[in-house]
Scaffold this motif. Structure first.
Motif, PDB file in Angstrom:
ATOM      1  N   TYR A 109      -0.283  -9.150   5.490  1.00 35.38           N
ATOM      2  CA  TYR A 109       0.005  -8.366   4.288  1.00 35.38           C
ATOM      3  C   TYR A 109       1.436  -7.832   4.331  1.00 35.38           C
ATOM      4  O   TYR A 109       2.179  -7.929   3.348  1.00 35.38           O
ATOM      5  CB  TYR A 109      -0.984  -7.201   4.170  1.00 35.38           C
ATOM      6  N   TRP A 122     -14.776  -5.987  12.051  1.00 38.02           N
ATOM      7  CA  TRP A 122     -13.428  -6.170  12.590  1.00 38.02           C
ATOM      8  C   TRP A 122     -12.788  -7.474  12.174  1.00 38.02           C
ATOM      9  O   TRP A 122     -11.586  -7.670  12.336  1.00 38.02           O
ATOM     10  CB  TRP A 122     -13.450  -6.070  14.115  1.00 38.02           C
ATOM     11  N   GLU A 123     -13.597  -8.409  11.641  1.00 39.09           N
ATOM     12  CA  GLU A 123     -13.019  -9.678  11.212  1.00 39.09           C
ATOM     13  C   GLU A 123     -13.729 -10.200   9.974  1.00 39.09           C
ATOM     14  O   GLU A 123     -14.878  -9.821   9.685  1.00 39.09           O
ATOM     15  CB  GLU A 123     -13.055 -10.719  12.334  1.00 39.09           C
ATOM     16  N   LEU A 166      -4.697  -9.455   9.519  1.00 37.22           N
ATOM     17  CA  LEU A 166      -4.562  -9.246   8.082  1.00 37.22           C
ATOM     18  C   LEU A 166      -3.456  -8.257   7.755  1.00 37.22           C
ATOM     19  O   LEU A 166      -2.697  -8.445   6.799  1.00 37.22           O
ATOM     20  CB  LEU A 166      -5.884  -8.737   7.494  1.00 37.22           C
ATOM     21  N   GLU A 167      -3.368  -7.189   8.555  1.00 37.94           N
ATOM     22  CA  GLU A 167      -2.323  -6.184   8.332  1.00 37.94           C
ATOM     23  C   GLU A 167      -0.937  -6.796   8.507  1.00 37.94           C
ATOM     24  O   GLU A 167      -0.016  -6.510   7.738  1.00 37.94           O
ATOM     25  CB  GLU A 167      -2.520  -5.007   9.281  1.00 37.94           C
ATOM     26  N   LEU A 226      -8.825  -6.194   3.489  1.00 35.20           N
ATOM     27  CA  LEU A 226      -8.668  -5.174   4.535  1.00 35.20           C
ATOM     28  C   LEU A 226      -9.547  -3.967   4.253  1.00 35.20           C
ATOM     29  O   LEU A 226     -10.213  -3.424   5.153  1.00 35.20           O
ATOM     30  CB  LEU A 226      -7.204  -4.739   4.623  1.00 35.20           C
ATOM     31  N   GLU A 227      -9.553  -3.519   2.998  1.00 41.05           N
ATOM     32  CA  GLU A 227     -10.380  -2.370   2.617  1.00 41.05           C
ATOM     33  C   GLU A 227     -11.858  -2.672   2.793  1.00 41.05           C
ATOM     34  O   GLU A 227     -12.641  -1.795   3.192  1.00 41.05           O
ATOM     35  CB  GLU A 227     -10.087  -1.971   1.166  1.00 41.05           C
ATOM     36  N   ARG A 229      -8.623  -7.544  11.667  1.00 40.42           N
ATOM     37  CA  ARG A 229      -7.891  -6.544  10.881  1.00 40.42           C
ATOM     38  C   ARG A 229      -6.402  -6.552  11.194  1.00 40.42           C
ATOM     39  O   ARG A 229      -5.573  -6.489  10.277  1.00 40.42           O
ATOM     40  CB  ARG A 229      -8.445  -5.136  11.177  1.00 40.42           C
ATOM     41  N   ASP A 230      -6.057  -6.610  12.479  1.00 38.58           N
ATOM     42  CA  ASP A 230      -4.637  -6.563  12.840  1.00 38.58           C
ATOM     43  C   ASP A 230      -3.880  -7.775  12.306  1.00 38.58           C
ATOM     44  O   ASP A 230      -2.712  -7.669  11.907  1.00 38.58           O
ATOM     45  CB  ASP A 230      -4.469  -6.438  14.357  1.00 38.58           C
ATOM     46  N   THR A 254      -5.237  -9.674  -0.088  1.00 38.68           N
ATOM     47  CA  THR A 254      -5.301  -9.395   1.348  1.00 38.68           C
ATOM     48  C   THR A 254      -5.612  -7.921   1.589  1.00 38.68           C
ATOM     49  O   THR A 254      -6.393  -7.570   2.471  1.00 38.68           O
ATOM     50  CB  THR A 254      -3.975  -9.766   2.036  1.00 38.68           C
ATOM     51  N   GLN A 255      -5.004  -7.047   0.791  1.00 34.45           N
ATOM     52  CA  GLN A 255      -5.269  -5.616   0.910  1.00 34.45           C
ATOM     53  C   GLN A 255      -6.721  -5.302   0.565  1.00 34.45           C
ATOM     54  O   GLN A 255      -7.360  -4.468   1.214  1.00 34.45           O
ATOM     55  CB  GLN A 255      -4.333  -4.833  -0.013  1.00 34.45           C
ATOM     56  N   LYS A 273     -12.681  -2.286   6.465  1.00 37.17           N
ATOM     57  CA  LYS A 273     -12.729  -0.878   6.864  1.00 37.17           C
ATOM     58  C   LYS A 273     -13.994  -0.201   6.356  1.00 37.17           C
ATOM     59  O   LYS A 273     -14.624   0.597   7.065  1.00 37.17           O
ATOM     60  CB  LYS A 273     -11.486  -0.157   6.348  1.00 37.17           C
TER      61      LYS A 273
END
Length: 256
Positions: free
Chosen positions: A197, A137-138, A193-194, A128-129, A190-191, A124-125, A132
């Motif tokens: 995680y 955004w998705e 996923l954060e 996310l990377e 992103r939000d 998941t991290q 970014k």
């Protein structure tokens, strides 16, 4: 010399029916068979290289489990989830998974299981990377498939640590039914996923510390947050469908 009739061992018949069952499940999970799609015994039997009987038996089992339903026309189709059914499925997930994670937290975890859970969380991290770095955004479709595999793997391994195969089977079927609706959705933002995680990391820490009460509370919050997201998506999808149908009706009336 008289020709002997071909006989089938009972285990062989069971094996073909299980292959048919898993084939239909796989097609539903991958999105090849979407909600409302009619099940074709002929097409599936040709793909499996069997008669229609094991397909019919597998469809009957999936019908009883709720993954398939009878259509008004008399055929069998992939289940179309309602808002209430999504609520009920998440309630079932919460009840069983919260109990199971409490059981898992009662015993020390093996190093191999901890490493596997850590790697599933880190996927998941990594996603996310990637978001970014790309400025997206998705998640796209391929990334969403990677996330789904790691997310299912994380929850499935926690359930396995509870050592209750019946609970694992019920939850696996429940998650597959939720996935039927999830196929229609776009990728996680992103939000989201954060949050996932963070939740997974905290749940693992609680299990490692053998803090059953905290593990149960965290997993309940995690499942409740996921349920709210799915319901918000369902409401959005319903609104979009209603607007599309209204636009179609208006255009047809103008043509008249």
């Amino acid at each position: 010399m008289p020709r002997r009739s071909k006989t089938h061992h009972p285990g062989e018949k069971h094996s073909v029916r299980m292959k048919a069952y898993l084939l239909i499940q796989k097609k539903i999970a991958s999105g090849e068979l979407r909600a409302g799609t009619l099940i074709s015994e002929l097409a599936l039997s040709r793909e499996l290289g069997s008669s229609r009987t094991p397909i019919r038996e597998a469809a009957g089992q999936l019908l009883a489990e709720g993954l398939l339903e009878l259509s008004p026309g008399g055929g069998i189709v992939v289940t179309r989830l309602t808002r209430q059914s999504i609520i009920e499925l998440y309630e079932l997930r919460e009840a069983l998974e919260v109990f199971a994670v409490g059981r898992a937290a009662q015993n020390p975890m093996q190093a191999a299981d901890r490493e596997r859970l850590e790697s599933l969380i880190e996927e998941t991290q990594v996603l996310l990377e990637e978001l970014k770095t790309s400025g997206q955004w998705e998640l796209d479709a391929a990334q969403m498939r990677r996330f789904t595999v790691s997310d299912l793997g994380f929850h499935a391994l926690l359930l396995r640590l509870a050592a209750n195969t019946r609970i694992s089977k019920v939850i696996a079927d429940t998650r597959l039914m939720i996935l039927i609706f999830g196929i229609q959705r776009s990728g996680h933002r992103r939000d989201e996923l954060e949050r996932i995680y963070r939740h997974h990391r905290e749940i693992l820490e609680a299990v490692l510390e053998q803090d059953a009460k905290r593990a149960r509370r965290l997993l309940a919050e995690h499942i409740q947050a996921s349920a709210q997201e799915r319901l918000a998506e369902f409401d959005h999808w319903e609104r979009e469908s209603s607007l599309a149908n209204l636009d179609l009706a208006n255009s047809l009336s103008l043509e008249d």
